[in-house]
Design a protein around this motif. Structure first.
Motif, PDB file in Angstrom:
ATOM      1  N   PHE A 111       0.839  -1.208   0.000  1.00 36.77           N
ATOM      2  CA  PHE A 111       0.000   0.000   0.000  1.00 36.77           C
ATOM      3  C   PHE A 111       0.870   1.252   0.000  1.00 36.77           C
ATOM      4  CE2 PHE A 111      -1.522   3.380   2.852  1.00 36.77           C
ATOM      5  CZ  PHE A 111      -2.548   3.902   2.066  1.00 36.77           C
ATOM      6  N   ASN A 157       2.078   2.383  -3.222  1.00 41.29           N
ATOM      7  CA  ASN A 157       1.052   2.994  -4.071  1.00 41.29           C
ATOM      8  C   ASN A 157      -0.103   3.429  -3.162  1.00 41.29           C
ATOM      9  OD1 ASN A 157      -0.491   3.841  -6.248  1.00 41.29           O
ATOM     10  ND2 ASN A 157      -1.335   1.793  -6.640  1.00 41.29           N
ATOM     11  N   GLU A 169      -3.068   4.536  -2.353  1.00 40.40           N
ATOM     12  CA  GLU A 169      -4.400   4.861  -2.849  1.00 40.40           C
ATOM     13  C   GLU A 169      -5.403   3.942  -2.170  1.00 40.40           C
ATOM     14  OE1 GLU A 169      -4.415   4.435  -7.055  1.00 40.40           O
ATOM     15  OE2 GLU A 169      -3.098   6.167  -7.443  1.00 40.40           O
ATOM     16  N   LYS A 170      -6.704   4.290  -2.294  1.00 40.79           N
ATOM     17  CA  LYS A 170      -7.749   3.458  -1.704  1.00 40.79           C
ATOM     18  C   LYS A 170      -8.032   2.276  -2.618  1.00 40.79           C
ATOM     19  CE  LYS A 170      -9.864   7.101   1.088  1.00 40.79           C
ATOM     20  NZ  LYS A 170     -11.088   7.840   1.462  1.00 40.79           N
ATOM     21  N   ASN A 171      -7.067   1.379  -2.652  1.00 41.33           N
ATOM     22  CA  ASN A 171      -7.153   0.186  -3.478  1.00 41.33           C
ATOM     23  C   ASN A 171      -7.511  -1.016  -2.616  1.00 41.33           C
ATOM     24  OD1 ASN A 171      -4.753  -0.272  -2.095  1.00 41.33           O
ATOM     25  ND2 ASN A 171      -3.483   0.505  -3.781  1.00 41.33           N
ATOM     26  N   ASP A 172      -7.357  -2.197  -3.185  1.00 44.33           N
ATOM     27  CA  ASP A 172      -7.705  -3.416  -2.447  1.00 44.33           C
ATOM     28  C   ASP A 172      -6.881  -3.564  -1.171  1.00 44.33           C
ATOM     29  OD1 ASP A 172      -9.556  -4.011  -4.346  1.00 44.33           O
ATOM     30  OD2 ASP A 172      -8.261  -5.412  -5.469  1.00 44.33           O
ATOM     31  N   ASP A 173      -5.585  -3.232  -1.264  1.00 41.42           N
ATOM     32  CA  ASP A 173      -4.756  -3.318  -0.063  1.00 41.42           C
ATOM     33  C   ASP A 173      -5.267  -2.363   1.018  1.00 41.42           C
ATOM     34  OD1 ASP A 173      -3.104  -5.215  -1.181  1.00 41.42           O
ATOM     35  OD2 ASP A 173      -1.738  -3.727  -2.044  1.00 41.42           O
ATOM     36  N   TYR A 174      -5.669  -1.171   0.625  1.00 41.21           N
ATOM     37  CA  TYR A 174      -6.179  -0.179   1.565  1.00 41.21           C
ATOM     38  C   TYR A 174      -7.422  -0.716   2.272  1.00 41.21           C
ATOM     39  CZ  TYR A 174      -8.292   4.133   3.358  1.00 41.21           C
ATOM     40  OH  TYR A 174      -8.861   5.084   4.170  1.00 41.21           O
TER      41      TYR A 174
END
Length: 436
Positions: free
Chosen positions: A63, A66, A68-73
């Motif tokens: 995270f 990168n 950002e509010k991605n899957d990891d986030y």
């Protein structure tokens, strides 16, 4: 005046105790508040350390590469939000501390519907002191109460997050609202109030008991003084009567001696003076053979009174200090027994009047014995009752108190008293006082 001073002392003592109790309650209350804050902070910090130790660092590193509010986030957000709900925290989140001034919020554990209020990298409200400590020392931190205009009052704790190489990649932070602290503090304070009330009641009871005990003690002292005064006034009255009688006898003796000398009977005058001298020496010898001064004075006064009433009195006293019984109590016992014996024997002809007094002391008890000739005692039980007397009632004179007083004194020392009459009109009173 003395009672007024005692009441004043009690009032001052009660006031001081109440003031100290209130101050103690206030100080305890303040200490409880501080203690609760410290306890909550330490407990929350241990929770933060436990969470950081089990944190998914691999996902968090991806995270951070990168942000950002991605899957990891969302994966990490779900974990943090679950923890927040479980522990009842205000916020559970991760921090980026890359300078000594401010920190930045990276992932905040909240439901998705509330995520719009938070942006990745937002400056955190954590005070600079804690940021500096985390940045330079790389250690856990605990803040003081933070007063935030948006989120209210809370305290914040944080623990470092380490990667597999033991490098710090961020901080796991937890914010606890002061509402939770206040709830715990109020609960503790309620218990403290109960303790305060119990202490106050106990204090009130103690003050009341002190007051009543003081009054009781004053009454007992007053009663003891009155009894002592009665005893000594009785003895003084006896001495005064004896002195008056001696004065009368002295006048008679002088007249006899003068008459004998006038008619030339000098030898008879000398014999008469010798007989008087022997009586004086007999009385004086009492003081020299008795160690206890009060007892010596009592027996001397009774000896003088006995001579005035033509009573043959014999005394025998064991050498002892008699310190294990109060002087006033010993005088009460002997004086009443001797007076009763003298009153009884005076009902006989002069040649039959006899009183013997024995005071014995050993390792276990004191024994006081008074023997007299006189009328037989009919009821040995009734004679100890207050007001009982075999003598006729005389106006203005109280009777039936002596033996009652003696029995009460003897009972105080767990002693024993007995009065018995034999067939030949001899009455014996024996008092035994244990000294062990």
């Amino acid at each position: 005046m003395k009672n007024h001073k005692i009441k004043l002392i009690l009032v001052i003592s009660a006031t001081l105790l109440i003031v100290f109790n209130v101050l103690s309650f206030y100080v305890t209350d303040q200490n409880i508040e501080t203690t609760v804050e410290e306890a909550i902070a330490n407990q929350t910090l241990e929770t933060a350390k436990a969470i950081s130790a089990k944190f998914d660092t691999a996902t968090y590193i991806r995270f951070l590469s990168n942000p950002e509010k991605n899957d990891d986030y969302w994966k990490l957000n779900y974990q943090l939000n679950t923890i927040r709900e479980d522990i009842g925290a205000l916020f559970v989140y991760t921090l980026k501390v890359d300078n000594p001034k401010v920190s930045h919020t990276m992932i905040v554990g909240l439901p998705k519907m509330e995520q719009d209020f938070f942006k990745i990298g937002t400056v955190c409200t954590l005070p600079e002191k804690e940021v500096r400590h985390a940045y330079y020392n790389g250690e856990s931190y605990t803040s003081d109460i933070i007063d935030d205009t948006r989120y209210g009052k809370y305290l914040s704790v944080g623990a470092p997050i380490f990667d597999e190489y033991n490098n710090i990649i961020g901080f796991l932070a937890i914010d606890i609202s002061t509402d939770k602290i206040s709830t715990i503090n109020e609960s503790v304070q309620e218990n403290n109030v109960i303790i305060f009330l119990v202490n106050s009641i106990f204090l009130l009871i103690a003050i009341c008991l002190s007051y009543f005990l003081q009054n009781w003690y004053q009454r007992e002292v007053t009663k003891e003084i009155e009894n002592t005064e009665d005893t000594y006034q009785g003895e003084i009255q006896t001495l005064l009567s004896s002195v008056s009688s001696l004065r009368h006898d002295f006048s008679n003796h002088i007249q006899v001696i003068h008459g004998l000398l006038t008619i030339g009977e000098s030898e008879k005058a000398r014999q008469y003076v010798n007989s008087l001298s022997n009586e004086v020496q007999l009385i004086e010898s009492i003081n020299s053979t008795i160690e206890h001064p009060g007892l010596a004075i009592l027996l001397k006064s009774k000896k003088i009174a006995a001579q005035n009433h033509q009573i043959a009195m014999k005394t025998k006293v064991t050498q002892d200090s008699y310190q294990r019984i109060k002087t006033t109590d010993m005088i009460k016992i002997l004086s009443n027994l001797i007076d009763n014996a003298m009153d009884a024997t005076r009902e006989l002809a002069e040649e039959s009047r006899k009183v013997s007094i024995f005071c014995d002391a050993n390792e276990t008890q004191y024994i006081f014995k008074v023997i007299n000739t006189g009328p037989k005692v009919v009821s040995s039980g009734a004679i100890f009752k207050q007001g009982f007397s075999t003598k006729p009632i005389e106006e203005g004179k109280v009777r039936g108190q002596g033996l009652f007083i003696v029995r009460e004194v003897v009972r105080k020392y767990n002693g024993d008293i007995s009065i018995e009459s034999s067939g030949d009109n001899i009455t014996t009173a024996i008092v035994k006082i244990p000294v062990k």
